[in-house]
Motif scaffolding. Structure first.
Motif, mmCIF file in Angstrom:
data_model
loop_
_atom_site.group_PDB
_atom_site.id
_atom_site.type_symbol
_atom_site.label_atom_id
_atom_site.label_comp_id
_atom_site.label_asym_id
_atom_site.label_seq_id
_atom_site.Cartn_x
_atom_site.Cartn_y
_atom_site.Cartn_z
ATOM 1 N N GLY A 188 0.800 -1.173 -0.008
ATOM 2 C CA GLY A 188 0.005 0.177 0.005
ATOM 3 C C GLY A 188 0.790 1.384 0.231
ATOM 4 N N ARG A 189 0.341 2.160 0.574
ATOM 5 C CA ARG A 189 0.968 3.590 0.606
ATOM 6 C C ARG A 189 1.981 3.751 1.674
ATOM 7 N N GLN A 190 1.986 3.031 2.956
ATOM 8 C CA GLN A 190 2.706 3.685 4.018
ATOM 9 C C GLN A 190 3.476 2.360 4.606
ATOM 10 N N SER A 191 2.871 1.203 4.258
ATOM 11 C CA SER A 191 3.391 -0.024 5.005
ATOM 12 C C SER A 191 4.219 -1.097 4.259
ATOM 13 N N THR A 192 4.692 -1.937 5.253
ATOM 14 C CA THR A 192 5.580 -2.850 4.596
ATOM 15 C C THR A 192 5.318 -4.212 5.088
ATOM 16 N N LYS A 193 5.236 -5.313 4.557
ATOM 17 C CA LYS A 193 4.813 -6.562 4.773
ATOM 18 C C LYS A 193 6.191 -7.487 4.615
ATOM 19 N N PHE A 194 6.745 -7.877 5.785
ATOM 20 C CA PHE A 194 8.048 -8.596 5.877
ATOM 21 C C PHE A 194 8.136 -9.959 5.204
ATOM 22 N N GLU A 195 8.903 -10.405 4.112
ATOM 23 C CA GLU A 195 8.822 -11.677 3.545
ATOM 24 C C GLU A 195 9.818 -12.454 4.183
ATOM 25 N N LYS A 196 10.963 -11.932 4.848
ATOM 26 C CA LYS A 196 11.948 -12.557 5.641
ATOM 27 C C LYS A 196 11.364 -12.635 7.193
ATOM 28 N N ASP A 197 11.336 -13.664 7.794
ATOM 29 C CA ASP A 197 11.154 -13.812 9.221
ATOM 30 C C ASP A 197 11.882 -12.742 10.113
ATOM 31 N N VAL A 198 11.063 -12.064 11.124
ATOM 32 C CA VAL A 198 11.635 -11.272 11.861
ATOM 33 C C VAL A 198 11.186 -11.303 13.310
ATOM 34 N N TYR A 199 11.652 -11.722 14.103
ATOM 35 C CA TYR A 199 10.917 -11.899 15.366
ATOM 36 C C TYR A 199 11.618 -10.960 16.621
ATOM 37 N N ILE A 200 10.562 -11.109 17.577
ATOM 38 C CA ILE A 200 11.023 -10.395 18.689
ATOM 39 C C ILE A 200 11.594 -11.456 20.016
ATOM 40 N N LEU A 201 12.753 -11.450 20.102
ATOM 41 C CA LEU A 201 13.594 -12.564 20.982
ATOM 42 C C LEU A 201 13.302 -12.258 22.205
ATOM 43 N N GLY A 202 13.350 -11.283 22.775
ATOM 44 C CA GLY A 202 12.920 -11.039 24.001
ATOM 45 C C GLY A 202 12.833 -9.393 24.469
ATOM 46 N N CYS A 203 12.221 -9.284 25.423
ATOM 47 C CA CYS A 203 12.006 -7.769 26.067
ATOM 48 C C CYS A 203 12.370 -7.866 27.524
ATOM 49 N N ALA A 204 12.608 -6.717 28.027
ATOM 50 C CA ALA A 204 12.855 -6.177 29.273
ATOM 51 C C ALA A 204 12.414 -4.653 29.653
ATOM 52 N N SER A 205 11.869 -4.602 30.891
ATOM 53 C CA SER A 205 11.107 -3.353 31.320
ATOM 54 C C SER A 205 11.532 -3.123 32.487
ATOM 55 N N VAL A 206 12.298 -1.734 32.874
ATOM 56 C CA VAL A 206 12.584 -1.061 34.118
ATOM 57 C C VAL A 206 11.644 0.327 34.531
ATOM 58 N N VAL A 207 11.225 0.143 35.669
ATOM 59 C CA VAL A 207 10.232 1.153 35.982
ATOM 60 C C VAL A 207 10.758 2.025 37.483
ATOM 61 N N GLY A 208 10.039 2.988 37.786
ATOM 62 C CA GLY A 208 10.078 3.628 38.844
ATOM 63 C C GLY A 208 8.992 3.283 39.843
ATOM 64 N N GLN A 209 9.136 3.725 41.039
ATOM 65 C CA GLN A 209 8.069 3.189 42.086
ATOM 66 C C GLN A 209 6.732 3.476 41.792
ATOM 67 N N LYS A 210 6.387 4.469 41.435
ATOM 68 C CA LYS A 210 4.928 4.890 40.793
ATOM 69 C C LYS A 210 4.285 3.719 40.013
ATOM 70 N N ALA A 245 18.080 -1.613 31.421
ATOM 71 C CA ALA A 245 17.065 -2.245 30.641
ATOM 72 C C ALA A 245 17.959 -2.958 29.531
ATOM 73 N N ALA A 246 18.891 -2.641 28.991
ATOM 74 C CA ALA A 246 19.660 -3.324 28.270
ATOM 75 C C ALA A 246 20.556 -4.401 28.615
ATOM 76 N N ARG A 247 21.071 -4.417 29.728
ATOM 77 C CA ARG A 247 21.576 -5.445 30.377
ATOM 78 C C ARG A 247 20.479 -6.489 30.572
ATOM 79 N N LEU A 248 19.545 -6.316 31.199
ATOM 80 C CA LEU A 248 18.372 -7.292 31.400
ATOM 81 C C LEU A 248 18.041 -7.945 30.170
ATOM 82 N N VAL A 249 17.760 -7.323 29.043
ATOM 83 C CA VAL A 249 17.188 -7.801 27.960
ATOM 84 C C VAL A 249 18.378 -8.956 27.386
#
Length: 340
Positions: free
Chosen positions: A6-28, A63-67
């Motif tokens: 279409g006008r603004q999108s990309t459909k990946f032909e090669k497989d792309v995965y999210i291997l893992g994620c990490a999150s760090v937050v404050g007290q609130k 966060a970088a070290r954790l992921v």
């Protein structure tokens, strides 16, 4: 191999995965509804440092070290890093990630930065330019108040339309290595400016951009809202949410039944004084890493459209009386199970 859709999108032909994620937050953030989902909650808002800016850099480093640890890879396995934040010249990312000693592309997409970082990381992997990419961002309540509004000691009052900047950092490793979550496509956002100038009502400023990207995603992929288990924006908050729903109706799409907003998920509006909801680069990034990806990994959701939103303003543009344009980056995430 034509990946243009279409006008603004990309459909990946090669497989792309999210291997893992990490999150760090404050007290609130840790005291909010998603508190148990975050990898690390730090009660010290200074993160052991001497300034708010150093605190945000330390948060990114954590966060970088954790992921990397969660993905069981080393920093040297990362081909490139896409990262950014809300501070001038992206100093939180520059100083926070220097010890990784990996190639860095600094980004600015305001609160949509995690969408931009994931989109570029996915294109790099799909194009064969990297096997592992680190995409991440952060925000810190105090550093943002200092940068865009007033120092905390000023004690200024916020209107109900304003949002509360999330203290948090979210990181994802984008990879060619198989996992349960695949990035199947993206819809790159345009700058959309309705001429609004109220920086204390960013939800209203960003909602038109969200509507533009979501509707373009539907058109480019020939889909309807029901084709997604959830459509999730970054940080429109209570006011921006209602505006987006109405704008989408005008475009012929009813998203109310399966629409969520990260800014409304991360805080409890009944018990936490956060006005319209959460905002900041760390808002969508930490909700994605802590809550959205796990729901895909488990198969509870099959497909989502993740649309972090950003208000493209600076101290200079604000004091010159300029409007607050918006942008929204769309990322299609799907559960693929344990592929062989």
């Amino acid at each position: 191999m034509n990946q243009i859709k279409g006008r603004q999108s990309t459909k990946f032909e090669k497989d792309v995965y999210i291997l893992g994620c990490a999150s760090v937050v404050g007290q609130k953030e840790g005291e909010g509804p998603l508190g148990d989902n975050f990898d690390k909650v730090v009660k010290d808002p200074m993160f052991g440092k001497k300034s708010w800016e150093e605190a945000e850099s330390e948060m990114q480093a954590i966060a970088a070290r954790l992921v990397l640890e969660k993905c069981q890879i080393k920093a040297d396995d990362i081909r490139m890093v896409f990262a950014g934040d809300l501070l001038a010249q992206s100093i939180a990312s520059c100083f926070g990630l220097v010890d990784l000693n990996r190639p860095l592309y600094g980004l600015f997409g305001a609160c949509s930065t995690i969408g931009e970082a994931i989109s570029l990381g996915a294109m790099a992997v799909a194009g064969g330019y990297a096997n592992h990419v680190l995409s991440m961002t952060s925000s810190h309540f105090a550093s943002v108040e200092k940068e865009f509004r007033f120092p905390l000691a000023y004690g200024n009052q916020k209107p109900p339309s304003s949002s509360w900047t999330v203290t948090g950092s979210g990181a994802c490793v984008i990879s060619s290595e198989k996992s349960n979550v695949k990035i199947t496509g993206i819809t790159s956002g345009k700058i959309v400016d309705f001429g609004l100038k109220d920086s204390q009502n960013m939800g209203a400023c960003m909602a038109p951009a969200a509507a533009d990207t979501i509707s373009q995603n539907m058109a480019d992929f020939d889909r309807n809202p029901g084709d997604y288990d959830r459509i999730i924006t970054g940080d429109l908050g209570k006011i921006g949410r209602e505006i987006l729903i109405e704008l989408m109706k005008q475009k012929g799409y009813d998203i109310r039944d399966n629409y969520l907003d990260c800014g409304m998920l991360i805080f409890d509006s009944n018990t936490q004084d956060t006005n319209a909801g959460g905002s900041g680069c760390g808002c969508a990034a930490t909700v994605l890493a802590s809550t959205l990806i796990p729901k895909l990994e488990s198969g509870e959701w099959q497909r989502i459209l993740f649309v972090p939103t950003g208000a493209l303003m600076s101290k200079v543009s604000f004091f010159e009386g300029q409007s607050v344009p918006g942008i929204a980056q769309g990322v299609v995430l799907e559960y693929v199970g344990k592929e062989k």
